[in-house]
Design a protein around this motif. Structure first.
Motif, PDB file in Angstrom:
ATOM      1  N   TYR A   1      21.666 -67.214 -16.995  1.00  0.00           N
ATOM      2  CA  TYR A   1      20.255 -66.691 -16.653  1.00  0.00           C
ATOM      3  C   TYR A   1      20.248 -65.361 -17.260  1.00  0.00           C
ATOM      4  O   TYR A   1      21.155 -64.626 -16.889  1.00  0.00           O
ATOM      5  CB  TYR A   1      20.036 -67.081 -15.072  1.00  0.00           C
ATOM      6  N   TYR A   2      19.172 -64.804 -17.559  1.00  0.00           N
ATOM      7  CA  TYR A   2      18.884 -63.605 -18.098  1.00  0.00           C
ATOM      8  C   TYR A   2      17.439 -62.995 -17.820  1.00  0.00           C
ATOM      9  O   TYR A   2      16.586 -63.602 -17.879  1.00  0.00           O
ATOM     10  CB  TYR A   2      19.033 -63.651 -19.448  1.00  0.00           C
TER      11      TYR A   2
ATOM     12  N   ARG B   1      11.583 -58.971 -19.684  1.00  0.00           N
ATOM     13  CA  ARG B   1      11.810 -60.393 -20.181  1.00  0.00           C
ATOM     14  C   ARG B   1      12.735 -61.410 -19.605  1.00  0.00           C
ATOM     15  O   ARG B   1      13.519 -60.678 -18.613  1.00  0.00           O
ATOM     16  CB  ARG B   1      12.037 -60.477 -21.664  1.00  0.00           C
TER      17      ARG B   1
ATOM     18  N   ALA C   1      15.243 -65.342 -19.542  1.00  0.00           N
ATOM     19  CA  ALA C   1      15.582 -66.387 -20.348  1.00  0.00           C
ATOM     20  C   ALA C   1      16.516 -67.266 -19.553  1.00  0.00           C
ATOM     21  O   ALA C   1      17.124 -66.646 -18.650  1.00  0.00           O
ATOM     22  CB  ALA C   1      16.123 -66.027 -21.768  1.00  0.00           C
TER      23      ALA C   1
ATOM     24  N   ARG D   1      19.783 -69.531 -21.070  1.00  0.00           N
ATOM     25  CA  ARG D   1      20.407 -69.868 -22.305  1.00  0.00           C
ATOM     26  C   ARG D   1      21.192 -71.001 -21.923  1.00  0.00           C
ATOM     27  O   ARG D   1      22.084 -70.998 -20.882  1.00  0.00           O
ATOM     28  CB  ARG D   1      21.541 -68.477 -22.496  1.00  0.00           C
TER      29      ARG D   1
ATOM     30  N   GLU E   1      18.777 -69.438 -26.270  1.00  0.00           N
ATOM     31  CA  GLU E   1      17.762 -69.602 -25.408  1.00  0.00           C
ATOM     32  C   GLU E   1      16.865 -70.630 -25.487  1.00  0.00           C
ATOM     33  O   GLU E   1      16.177 -70.913 -26.449  1.00  0.00           O
ATOM     34  CB  GLU E   1      17.040 -68.047 -25.681  1.00  0.00           C
TER      35      GLU E   1
ATOM     36  N   LYS F   1      12.206 -68.708 -23.172  1.00  0.00           N
ATOM     37  CA  LYS F   1      12.277 -67.331 -22.992  1.00  0.00           C
ATOM     38  C   LYS F   1      10.976 -66.790 -22.935  1.00  0.00           C
ATOM     39  O   LYS F   1      10.084 -67.447 -23.344  1.00  0.00           O
ATOM     40  CB  LYS F   1      12.979 -66.840 -24.063  1.00  0.00           C
TER      41      LYS F   1
ATOM     42  N   CYS G   1       8.582 -63.226 -21.976  1.00  0.00           N
ATOM     43  CA  CYS G   1       8.370 -61.772 -21.965  1.00  0.00           C
ATOM     44  C   CYS G   1       6.849 -61.191 -21.703  1.00  0.00           C
ATOM     45  O   CYS G   1       5.976 -62.032 -21.879  1.00  0.00           O
ATOM     46  CB  CYS G   1       8.424 -61.065 -23.327  1.00  0.00           C
TER      47      CYS G   1
ATOM     48  N   GLY H   1       6.048 -69.006 -23.597  1.00  0.00           N
ATOM     49  CA  GLY H   1       6.787 -67.650 -23.124  1.00  0.00           C
ATOM     50  C   GLY H   1       6.050 -66.793 -22.378  1.00  0.00           C
ATOM     51  O   GLY H   1       6.426 -65.632 -22.669  1.00  0.00           O
TER      52      GLY H   1
ATOM     53  N   GLN I   1      10.489 -61.562 -16.157  1.00  0.00           N
ATOM     54  CA  GLN I   1      11.398 -61.559 -15.215  1.00  0.00           C
ATOM     55  C   GLN I   1      10.991 -61.656 -13.753  1.00  0.00           C
ATOM     56  O   GLN I   1      11.625 -62.233 -13.047  1.00  0.00           O
ATOM     57  CB  GLN I   1      12.377 -60.094 -15.240  1.00  0.00           C
TER      58      GLN I   1
END
Length: 163
Positions: free
Chosen positions: A26-27, A40, A42, A44, A49, A52, A54, A90, A94
């Motif tokens: 997780y990002y 942003r 995402a 993965r 990804e 994703k 933003c 997308g 976050q």
């Protein structure tokens, strides 16, 4: 609210199914130099990804939203739960992850699997509390699920050796 590193640790170690550990990441990040520290997010799989998003996509891809005034208002103004259209375009950031995690972390796995927020449902299908029997029971309903959810379901089924 916990820090992103705390959220990520919970998602990737406490909640994530053992078969997916090391494969799912997780990002989320905030850009300090941007107005309002937008960022942003995402998910993965094996470094790629799968979804994703933003903050800036909300404005750059606005012309791709369904031509539905209620949908546009829900996505732009209300910044509501994420659906398949929003994830494929997308148009999440976050903060969407933070909200989804808060919902996911504070309710049962059964409720998370039925959430209106697709990010919550994705977190749930990757969760260790959903066992092989639960995954197999979900199989017959997959044709009615959004494409993005089906993709994560397939990843989990493959990881569990059920495909």
């Amino acid at each position: 609210m916990p820090t992103w590193s705390g959220i990520r640790k919970k998602l990737e170690t406490e909640y994530l199914a053992r078969s997916l550990r090391g494969y799912i990441q997780y990002y989320a990040t905030s850009y300090r130099q941007s107005p309002d520290q937008e960022g942003r997010a995402a998910i993965r799989y094996d470094g790629k990804e799968i979804i994703k998003g933003c903050y800036w996509n909300n404005w750059m891809k606005a012309h791709l939203f369904p031509k539905d005034e209620k949908y546009e208002r829900r996505m732009r103004v209300e910044n509501a739960y994420m659906d398949d259209t929003a994830l494929r375009l997308g148009v999440f950031d976050q903060r969407s992850f933070y909200r989804a995690f808060e919902e996911f972390d504070n309710q049962s796995i059964e409720k998370s699997l039925k959430s209106d927020d697709l990010i919550v449902r994705i977190m749930a299908v990757l969760d260790r509390r959903v066992g092989k029997r639960g995954l197999l029971l979900m199989k017959e309903k997959m044709e009615n699920e959004p494409e993005t959810f089906r993709e994560f379901y397939a990843i989990r089924m493959k990881a569990e050796g059920l495909q």
